[in-house]
Design an enzyme around this catalytic site. Sequence first.
Site, PDB file in Angstrom:
ATOM      1  N   PHE A  85       0.840  -1.195   0.000  1.00  0.00           N
ATOM      2  CA  PHE A  85       0.000   0.000   0.000  1.00  0.00           C
ATOM      3  C   PHE A  85       0.875   1.244   0.000  1.00  0.00           C
ATOM      4  O   PHE A  85       2.064   1.201   0.320  1.00  0.00           O
ATOM      5  CB  PHE A  85      -0.942   0.012   1.214  1.00  0.00           C
ATOM      6  CG  PHE A  85      -0.230   0.057   2.537  1.00  0.00           C
ATOM      7  CD1 PHE A  85       0.036   1.267   3.167  1.00  0.00           C
ATOM      8  CD2 PHE A  85       0.188  -1.114   3.164  1.00  0.00           C
ATOM      9  CE1 PHE A  85       0.698   1.308   4.382  1.00  0.00           C
ATOM     10  CE2 PHE A  85       0.845  -1.087   4.379  1.00  0.00           C
ATOM     11  CZ  PHE A  85       1.098   0.128   4.992  1.00  0.00           C
ATOM     12  N   CYS A  86       0.256   2.375  -0.371  1.00  0.00           N
ATOM     13  CA  CYS A  86       0.936   3.669  -0.364  1.00  0.00           C
ATOM     14  C   CYS A  86      -0.139   4.746  -0.210  1.00  0.00           C
ATOM     15  O   CYS A  86      -1.308   4.437   0.010  1.00  0.00           O
ATOM     16  CB  CYS A  86       1.750   3.865  -1.641  1.00  0.00           C
ATOM     17  SG  CYS A  86       0.763   3.739  -3.151  1.00  0.00           S
ATOM     18  N   THR A  87       0.234   5.999  -0.329  1.00  0.00           N
ATOM     19  CA  THR A  87      -0.693   7.099  -0.037  1.00  0.00           C
ATOM     20  C   THR A  87      -1.909   7.111  -0.964  1.00  0.00           C
ATOM     21  O   THR A  87      -3.051   7.130  -0.507  1.00  0.00           O
ATOM     22  CB  THR A  87       0.033   8.453  -0.134  1.00  0.00           C
ATOM     23  OG1 THR A  87       1.195   8.425   0.689  1.00  0.00           O
ATOM     24  CG2 THR A  87      -0.886   9.585   0.328  1.00  0.00           C
TER      25      THR A  87
END
Length: 312
Positions: free
Chosen positions: A177-179
């Site tokens: 996951f990331c922003t």
Amino acid sequence: MTQPIVVAALYKFVTLSDYVELREPLLQAMVDNGIKGTLLIADEGINGTVSGSREGIDGLMAWLKSDPRLIDIDHKESYCDEQPFYRTKVKLKKEIVTLGVEGVDPNKSVGTYVEPKDWNALITDPEVLLIDTRNDYEVSIGTFEGAIDPKTTSFREFPEYIKAHFDPAVHKKVAMFCTGGIRCEKASSYMLGEGFEEVYHLKGGILKYLEEVPEQESQWRGECFVFDNRVTVRHDLTEGDYDQCHACRTPISAEDRASEHYSPGVSCPHCWDSLSEKTRRSAIDRQKQIELAKARNQPHPIGRNYRLPSEA
């Protein structure tokens, strides 16, 4: 009543072979709609975060979607009371998020998208390896329960971290996951190329998860770093409690700001003893100009030293 400013984070991996020619009309569309912020365009797609009025954001999105290649462009919205950007820019890039590995192309190969509503079930599976693809300064203020922190200072370091710590023959299921979704989407393409077979990533990123998953059901802990003047957002996507050091760009808490080593715009407890004299003098001069501009109610003459998602 003053209408809140709409902040839109958007991206799409799509072949834009005419991206150089696209720059000027895209910039004009931003100006025409009163949009602030930065958009990055490259042969592999478009990425950025922008802000403006409701009508302005709608106008820009309509302009983008008038191009058949961008008709389904992904974007997430949040709101704030003050303009989070000072300038309007369109930058030409080699990559819209910089991994630095030749041949990685999310337009050709990408992992399995996971909707926010299905994310909790995936990451609580004991067989799933959960990796936060963001950098150390982002992870330090918030992440998902049980996530591994690669402790990278740049996305360029991610490939070496994976090679050094994980084996496709051992780690069968990987979730990332990331922003906003872009970094983990590219990371998933890289990992498939390295032989990892079952690779998942959070569709829309942390921001979409915070928007759609009720806090009482959430596996998120802390605040989420964002690439604008808000610095962080809470679970309800309102502006968070952190500021950002202009010198080292580290998010700083109320406790950090109370430190004797904190000087607004100049240094913080994380960098006060490592700044060069040249950097310190430059920061002091910049802060003076910012304060003068603020007193005159003028735009900041020198923008804050915020990292763009593609360059972090």
